[in-house]
Each structure stands twice: as structure tokens, then as C-alpha cells.
Motif scaffolding. Structure first.
Motif, mmCIF file in Angstrom:
data_model
loop_
_atom_site.group_PDB
_atom_site.id
_atom_site.type_symbol
_atom_site.label_atom_id
_atom_site.label_comp_id
_atom_site.label_asym_id
_atom_site.label_seq_id
_atom_site.Cartn_x
_atom_site.Cartn_y
_atom_site.Cartn_z
ATOM 1 N N THR A 155 -1.382 -15.257 2.502
ATOM 2 C CA THR A 155 -0.656 -15.073 1.244
ATOM 3 C C THR A 155 -1.518 -15.448 0.038
ATOM 4 N N ALA A 156 -2.577 -16.218 0.264
ATOM 5 C CA ALA A 156 -3.422 -16.655 -0.842
ATOM 6 C C ALA A 156 -4.112 -15.476 -1.528
ATOM 7 N N PHE A 157 -4.247 -14.355 -0.817
ATOM 8 C CA PHE A 157 -4.851 -13.174 -1.418
ATOM 9 C C PHE A 157 -3.934 -12.542 -2.464
ATOM 10 N N ASP A 158 -2.622 -12.829 -2.326
ATOM 11 C CA ASP A 158 -1.625 -12.290 -3.250
ATOM 12 C C ASP A 158 -1.760 -10.772 -3.371
ATOM 13 N N ALA A 159 -2.010 -10.144 -2.222
ATOM 14 C CA ALA A 159 -2.258 -8.699 -2.200
ATOM 15 C C ALA A 159 -0.972 -7.940 -1.935
#
Length: 309
Positions: free
Chosen positions: A77-81
Motif C-alpha cells: 500500500t505504500a506505493f499508493d498506486a
């Protein structure tokens, strides 16, 4: 002779008995849609079990797999893609991060002589601390919709996660049971000193086992995240125990050097079916814990008798 026959067929007979019980308790159990749902539930567990089997065959265990699954889900989720085009990139980074965790576990056990229990317990706690520090208790960020399809979607009528499990099983099954590396794992797990005497680098085998275990836990975490559809700090909670129990059910000896990948995966399916029976009967969740403890005792006693016989 009779005992050998019973031990060889214990897992498939247990699986057949559970399927019969499920069919009686839930007449719609054998419906195609329900079988697809069972397979989708089993796939992430079985992925973790496959990795755990490599470590147990090497006389170890990995308590960090559940914490790693949650950490990998948070990392994704850290990619916020939002674009599905990012899925391969997210997978590659998560697999690499998982391998690094396995490398640390392997080095602690093989090079520093730390017991597998303490090494992986420490890793579990560190990962949990880092995860909570990063998320502040509430993960944020977005995921591409394709992850939902990977975790719960269908391809040619089969769950996508089941297809992924089949590919993992085929590749690692060949590695363990047909490749020279597999024989080295069995020898190292059965008698590490003998492995050193015949020229096997048992430390490298141990490190590889932990790397494979962590990579499979990371992959399992990504598919479980897709199946659940949400991310929190406890994705995969309890999988460290479930994966060990499934291996024991499937005949993978905790003393190392004996077991099959097929048995471990079958143990995962048996575990899922048992939990489904608990739900169907309306028993409290605590009943699952009681069953896990009982299963470990029975399976361990059976394997101990097998070793003596």
C-alpha cells in the motif's frame, strides 16, 4: 507392514473423511462455487505452508511468517498506486523485501547459531514494531484493483490464487523432490553433521530454506490481501501457527529430514476444512485453538511412533 500402510495413507484418508463430513453437514459443499471458495481460502495458507515445510525439513521453524505477511501488505500500500500496471513492480519489490527478511533469519540461524525459535521470534517482533511505527496503527494508501482479482478472481473457471499456488507447488515441488538441492535439504535436515562430512554446505542450505520460506510468506500475504480486500496491521494473523500445524498434519517431521510438499499442502487443506466445520457447527472461535492444540498432539505422537517403528 500394516502400520506402514496406515501411515502412508493417513493424510489422503483423513482428507476424504473430512470431505465426507463436510458434504453431510453442508449438502451444498460439493457445488462448484463452494469448491472454488474453499480453494480460494486454502491457497494463501498453502503458499505459506510450502515455505514453512522447507524450513521444518531443515530442522527449523519460522515464527515470523505472519508478521511478514502483514508487513508486505503494508509495503504494497505504500506505493499508493491505482494502476494495474504497477502490480508487477509491487510484486517484485515485495518479493525482494521478503527474501531479505529470510536472509536475515537464515544468517542468524546458520552463521550465528541462534535457535530458529528465538531468531524468527525476534524478527517477528521487529517487523511488527516497524509496521506499527510506519502506519501509526492505521495503514493508509491505495492498491490497484487487480489485487482483488488476484486474491478472489477466476481465470478459466479456476481461482487465480489456486493457479498461482499450482505454479509454486510445481516449481518448488520439483526443486525439493527431483533436483539435487532437494536431496541436500533432506540430508541436512536428517543429519547436519553427516551433511558436512559428505561436503554439503549445510549453512547455505539453511539460509536458502529461510529465504524460500519468507518469499512464499510474502507472496501468500499479497494474495491474502487481495482475497480479504483490505489491509490492516494483522493480515495473516495466526498463520505462523497454522503453517506449522498444517506441516505436522501432512507428515512433515518437526525433527527434520522427513516429509513431502504434497503432504504439507494437503495438511493446509485439512486445516481449512476443519475450520469450516467449526463455523458450520456454530462453535466459538476458541474451538479452533483447542482443535489446533489437539491436532498437534495427535500428529506429533503419530510421527514419533512412525520414527520408532
Amino acid at each position: 507392514m500394516t502400520f506402514a500402510l496406515n501411515s502412508r495413507h493417513a493424510v489422503p484418508l483423513s482428507l476424504a473423511a473430512l470431505i465426507a463430513v463436510m458434504a453431510v453437514l453442508q449438502p451444498s459443499f460439493l457445488a462448484l462455487r463452494n469448491l472454488q471458495d474453499i480453494a480460494t481460502q486454502t491457497a494463501p495458507v498453502a503458499m505459506v505452508v510450502i515455505g514453512q515445510a522447507f524450513v521444518i525439513l531443515d530442522r527449523g521453524l519460522d515464527l515470523s511468517v505472519a508478521s511478514l505477511m502483514a508487513s508486505i501488505a503494508v509495503l504494497a500500500t505504500a506505493f499508493d498506486a491505482t494502476s494495474d500496471a504497477m502490480i508487477p513492480v509491487i510484486f517484485a519489490v515485495c518479493v525482494l523485501a521478503s527474501a531479505m527478511v529470510g536472509l536475515v533469519n537464515g544468517l542468524l540461524v546458520a552463521k550465528r547459531g541462534v535457535s530458529p525459535f528465538l531468531a524468527t521470534l525476534a524478527t517477528m517482533i521487529v517487523l511488527q514494531g516497524l509496521r506499527f511505527y510506519y502506519t501509526q496503527g492505521a495503514p493508509s494508501g491505495s492498491l490497484p484493483d487487480g489485487f482483488r482479482w488476484l486474491g478472489a478472481g477466476r481465470l478459466l473457471g479456476l481461482p487465480v490464487s489456486l493457479i498461482a499456488l499450482g505454479l509454486c507447488f510445481a516449481g518448488l515441488g520439483w526443486l525439493l523432490h527431483a533436483a539435487p538441492l532437494g536431496r541436500k535439504i533432506f540430508i541436512t535436515g536428517g543429519n547436519p553433521r553427516a551433511a558436512d562430512l559428505v561436503g554439503i554446505r549445510s549453512d547455505r542450505i539453511t539460509i536458502l530454506a529461510y529465504v524460500l520460506c519468507s518469499v512464499m510468506a510474502g507472496i501468500g500475504g499479497l494474495f491474502l490481501m487481495g482475497y480479504v480486500g483490505t489491509v490492516d496491521n494483522w493480515v495473516g494473523r495466526g498463520y505462523e501457527l497454522d503453517s506449522i500445524v498444517a506441516c505436522v498434519i501432512g507428515g512433515v517431521a518437526l525433527t527434520g529430514g522427513r516429509g513431502t510438499l504434497w503432504g504439507a499442502v494437503a495438511g493446509a487443506l485439512i486445516l481449512v476444512l476443519i475450520f469450516n466445520i467449526v463455523i458450520i457447527l456454530g462453535l466459538p472461535v476458541q474451538a479452533q485453538l483447542i482443535l489446533k492444540g489437539f491436532i498437534i498432539i495427535v500428529a506429533a505422537a503419530f510421527l514419533a511412533r512412525l520414527a520408532r517403528g
